[in-house]
Design a protein around this motif. Structure first.
Motif: not given
Length: 383
Positions: A269-270, A282-284, A289-291, A326-327
């Motif tokens: 994620l850049a 979240v969108a993709t 990464f969120l975990k 989600r987070l």
């Protein structure tokens, strides 16, 4: 004293008839009429309409506190970090009813300009834009990304260039020429969350602020903020963390803006800012990464959970807003593996600038108290 009581009810309830006020205060009919007459003459109360009773005689007048008799302003000094698209200073002015008359955002660099001058210019522009008489701006709340220390008149624990200089608080007060209160930005955001967000119905809650650059923490105990002996309560970024496989030495190194960007890049994620990286995940559906971010957030939160045992922790700031449910779920799951308390985690219920909202609410209370205090003198009036 009677005038103070009547005006306080008008502040709290908004619109009342003379009969309503007699019932609330216990004043006699002649005394209530005289009090309202004096408040009208002083410009503190106004008639905004009439109540239709459907019977003989005149309709009852409906009174309100005059919202334009005084104003409050809030100024938010932001630690923008790498988020250059977000102006470093935001401000708003509101009347006694809480109606916002004007808002501005100013792209200033505090390293290149006198902070006191920048705030004075912003307040002047705010009053001009909102057509607010400067003499009626009775109180200004300034939210800062640090801890204001009134004893030394400085801002502690602040990383914004220009804001840590000696006696800055006194210099700002001198330039603004009115009552000025300084508060930590996360504390003000917690005030807004208590009033307008997901914490309106809880006895206590804690807020973790995940901002564009820094991290902060606030604790609300039944509407009272825990500030600490030196104003440093909530500086969670300085919390030492255990080894996590990184070179982190404190919580800021785990969940500060730069750390989130580095973590996001490791997952492909850049995005240019932390909250955009989280929003993109979240969108993709980049759940790993969120975990991973949730695990990092939980490392610091577990200390707050076991020490304070709050019924609710609110995730706020740009990153908290972007991560949403989600987070929240990732953080809650990570906490479950570290503590058996089952603390409830929620994402903020605010989409507007929480620091400005909290500053206006704090300032509104101060201005109303000042107006009421100006009336609180012994009188011969009785009920």
């Amino acid at each position: 004293m009677n005038e103070t009581a009547v005006l306080a009810h008008l502040f709290d309830r908004g619109q009342l008839t003379r009969g309503d006020l007699r019932e609330l205060t216990g004043l006699s009919k002649p005394t209530a009429s005289e009090v309202l007459r004096r408040l009208e003459e002083a410009g503190l109360a106004i008639v905004i309409g009439h109540e239709s009773g459907g019977g003989p005689g005149p309709n009852a007048a409906i009174y309100s506190a005059n919202p334009e008799v005084a104003y409050t302003a809030a100024v938010s000094i932001r630690d923008t970090g790498e988020a250059a698209e977000r102006p470093a200073l935001a401000a708003a002015v509101a009347n006694l009813a809480g109606d916002v008359r004007a808002r501005i955002e100013v792209p200033v660099a505090f390293s290149d300009i006198d902070p006191a001058e920048a705030l004075a210019d912003a307040v002047a522009e705010l009053c001009r834009k909102g057509r607010v008489p400067r003499r009626r701006l009775l109180h200004i709340v300034v939210g800062v990304p640090g801890s204001p220390d009134e004893a030394t008149e400085t801002i502690q624990y602040v990383d914004v260039p220009g804001l840590s200089r000696p006696h800055l608080l006194a210099q700002i007060r001198e330039r603004l020429r009115t009552d000025v209160a300084f508060d930590n930005d996360v504390n003000l955001a917690a005030i807004a969350e208590r009033a307008h967000g997901v914490a309106t119905d809880v006895d206590a809650f804690a807020m973790l602020w995940l901002g564009a650059e820094g991290v902060g923490f606030a604790t609300d105990l039944d509407g009272t903020l825990l500030r600490g002996a030196h104003g440093g309560a909530g500086e969670i970024g300085y919390l030492p963390v255990p080894p996590t496989g990184t070179n982190a030495v404190d919580y800021q190194d785990l969940v500060g803006g730069i750390a989130i960007l580095d973590l996001a890049r490791s997952f492909g994620l850049a995005e240019p800012t932390p909250h955009e990286a989280v929003a993109a995940a979240v969108a993709t559906g980049v759940d790993e990464f969120l975990k991973a971010l949730g695990e990092r957030i939980a490392v610091g939160l577990v200390s707050a959970v076991v020490l304070l045992d709050p019924p609710l922790i609110v995730l706020a700031g740009e990153v908290g807003q972007a991560g949403g449910s989600r987070l929240r779920d990732a953080v809650a799951e990570a906490l479950r593996t570290r503590t058996p308390l089952g603390t409830k985690i929620e994402c903020t219920g605010l989409t507007d600038d929480a620091v400005l909202l909290g500053g206006l609410r704090s300032g509104l209370s101060a201005v109303r108290e000042r107006v009421l205090s100006s009336l609180a003198v012994p009188t011969a009036a009785t009920s």
